[in-house]
Design an enzyme around this catalytic site. Structure first.
Site, short mmCIF file in Angstrom:
data_model
loop_
_atom_site.label_atom_id
_atom_site.label_comp_id
_atom_site.label_asym_id
_atom_site.label_seq_id
_atom_site.Cartn_x
_atom_site.Cartn_y
_atom_site.Cartn_z
N LYS A 81 119.35 -98.87 -28.31
CA LYS A 81 119.91 -97.86 -29.49
C LYS A 81 120.77 -97.49 -29.20
O LYS A 81 121.27 -96.73 -29.66
CB LYS A 81 119.12 -97.33 -30.60
CG LYS A 81 119.44 -97.06 -32.01
CD LYS A 81 119.26 -97.56 -33.01
CE LYS A 81 120.19 -97.46 -34.17
NZ LYS A 81 119.61 -98.80 -35.51
N ASP A 96 116.78 -102.31 -34.23
CA ASP A 96 116.25 -103.04 -35.14
C ASP A 96 116.05 -104.44 -35.75
O ASP A 96 114.97 -105.03 -36.61
CB ASP A 96 116.82 -101.73 -36.17
CG ASP A 96 118.28 -101.19 -35.91
OD1 ASP A 96 118.56 -101.81 -34.70
OD2 ASP A 96 119.28 -100.73 -37.02
N TYR A 147 108.42 -89.58 -24.92
CA TYR A 147 107.26 -89.54 -25.11
C TYR A 147 107.08 -88.18 -23.66
O TYR A 147 106.09 -88.06 -22.99
CB TYR A 147 106.81 -90.80 -24.99
CG TYR A 147 106.33 -91.46 -25.86
CD1 TYR A 147 107.17 -91.62 -27.23
CD2 TYR A 147 105.09 -91.82 -26.03
CE1 TYR A 147 106.88 -92.61 -28.16
CE2 TYR A 147 104.82 -93.62 -27.12
CZ TYR A 147 105.81 -92.95 -27.93
OH TYR A 147 105.34 -94.39 -29.27
N ASP A 181 106.47 -98.84 -27.50
CA ASP A 181 105.30 -98.15 -28.58
C ASP A 181 105.21 -99.25 -29.84
O ASP A 181 104.48 -100.09 -30.41
CB ASP A 181 104.77 -97.16 -28.36
CG ASP A 181 103.93 -96.38 -28.50
OD1 ASP A 181 103.32 -97.87 -28.67
OD2 ASP A 181 103.65 -95.17 -28.91
#
Ligand code: NAD
Length: 358
Positions: free
Chosen positions: A190, A223, A123, A247
């Site tokens: 991740k 995930d 972002y 988000d």
């Protein structure tokens, strides 16, 4: 005496801001409101969607309660929400997600807190357009330094993650956990795939966690975190995440508590903070006295807590919870479809004020 910047916003903003302001005023605290325009209203008055006078007001008052602001799609100005966060260096996005009885949801007893890094990651706004001269140079450079091959018809977004910002956000999460008598922080990442960006975040989170031996610390790959939250949300308390995952997980958590109508957030910096509902300006309902004011009232609950007005904050939250639980004076979204016994934004606000007076 508190002076608070109030941005009613656009679309449904002024209606929910009006109901929220009346509820907060009914608490009898010494608050004066410094009302400021942003977005469409500010363009009409000042020729810009984010006038200096607004930024000066927030910098001076330090605390701002904000309604949603429309962002034009594809053309016009960039998101005022993102610009505000950047201009005021609001590095934390704090979102508590709590179940309220009376809200239709597949889950009960949800009590989760998302601490999202608000300033970097994908972002950061550093993007290279497909086919652009700089983009082609970048693709060429990446190939020259043997980092890999990118197809020339690609667009590229940059994902910077710094040690300093990651340490700041994880420290905030641990401090929040301690102050609010919670026991566990889960860092979400991740890093198995993005070793040089999420890896930096994870290393920082591990380092900071060692400063808080009284609190439990664990890690989840994003995930897996999504699946775990759907299957066993009761196992989690405070989650700390880089911007993008924060988000996405925020909306997942909003889904667990029955949607965006009951979700509020705080954007917090070292000097000032902005409290707001999570939903947008729902332009189709503008001026119809129809939508649920709860998310903005819950933003005010967070704001009062932040100001140290814990008693008033709990009183307002309790009054809202009672009205929602009773289900008599609530807006359409809290009722079964087709139920005609609904009230408007203003009337729901008035029902909450009545509870405050009991
Ligand atoms: P939205 O959240 O405004 O509305 C989506 C739908 O959710 C609405 O049509 C309505 O059915 C429902 N809804 C939203 N708020 C509600 C409420 N309080 N009570 C009952 N139902 C409610 O999302 P959108 O349509 O994608 O966005 C509209 C505008 O808001 C866009 O310009 C977007 O950029 C902006 N936006 C602003 C913020 C912000 O100011 N922080 C956040 C999100 C979106």
């Amino acid at each position: 005496m508190y002076k608070i910047t109030l941005i009613p916003g656009d679309g449904i903003g002024p209606e929910i801001a009006g109901a929220t302001r009346e509820c907060v005023d009914a608490l009898g605290l010494p608050i004066t409101w410094d009302i400021q325009d942003a977005g469409e209203e500010a363009i009409k008055k000042y020729g810009t969607p984010l006038p200096e006078v607004l930024l000066d007001s927030i910098k001076k008052n330090k605390v701002c309660l904000k309604g949603p602001i429309t962002t034009p799609i594809g053309k016009g100005y960039r998101s005022i929400n993102v610009s505000l966060r950047k201009s005021l260096n609001l590095y934390v996005c704090l979102r508590p997600f709590k179940s309220f009885q009376g809200v239709r949801s597949k889950y009960q007893n949800i009590d989760l807190v998302v601490v999202r890094e608000n300033s970097e990651d994908l972002y950061s706004g550093i993007e290279f357009e497909k086919g652009g001269e700089d983009t082609l140079k970048l693709i060429d450079f990446i190939e020259k330094v043997k980092k890999g091959k990118i197809l020339i018809d690609s667009g590229i977004s940059i994902k910077p993650i710094s040690t300093s910002a990651s340490e700041k956000i994880t420290r905030f999460a641990f401090e929040y956990c301690r102050k609010n008598n919670r026991k566990k922080v889960t860092a979400v990442h991740k890093a198995n795939i993005m070793k040089f960006s999420d890896g930096v975040f994870l290393e920082a989170a591990r380092r900071i966690s060692r400063e808080y031996p009284d609190l439990e610390y664990e890690e989840r790959i994003v995930d897996n975190m999504c699946m775990q939250l759907v299957q066993k949300p009761e196992k989690y308390e405070v989650m700390v995440l880089p911007n993008l995952y924060g988000d996405i997980i925020s909306d997942l958590c909003a889904g667990l508590i029955g949607g965006l109508g009951m979700a509020a957030g705080a954007n917090i910096g070292e000097d000032c903070s902005i409290f707001e509902p999570t939903h947008g300006s729902a332009p189709k309902y503008q001026g119809k006295n129809k939508v649920n004011p709860s998310a903005m009232i819950l933003a005010a609950v967070l704001m009062l807590e932040y100001l140290g007005e814990t008693k008033a904050s709990r009183r307002l939250e309790r009054a809202l919870a009672e009205v929602v639980k009773e289900g008599k004076s609530v807006t359409y979204d809290l009722k079964e479809e087709g139920d005609l016994l609904v009230v408007g934004t203003k009337e729901m606000g008035e029902a909450i004020i009545k509870k405050l007076k009991v």
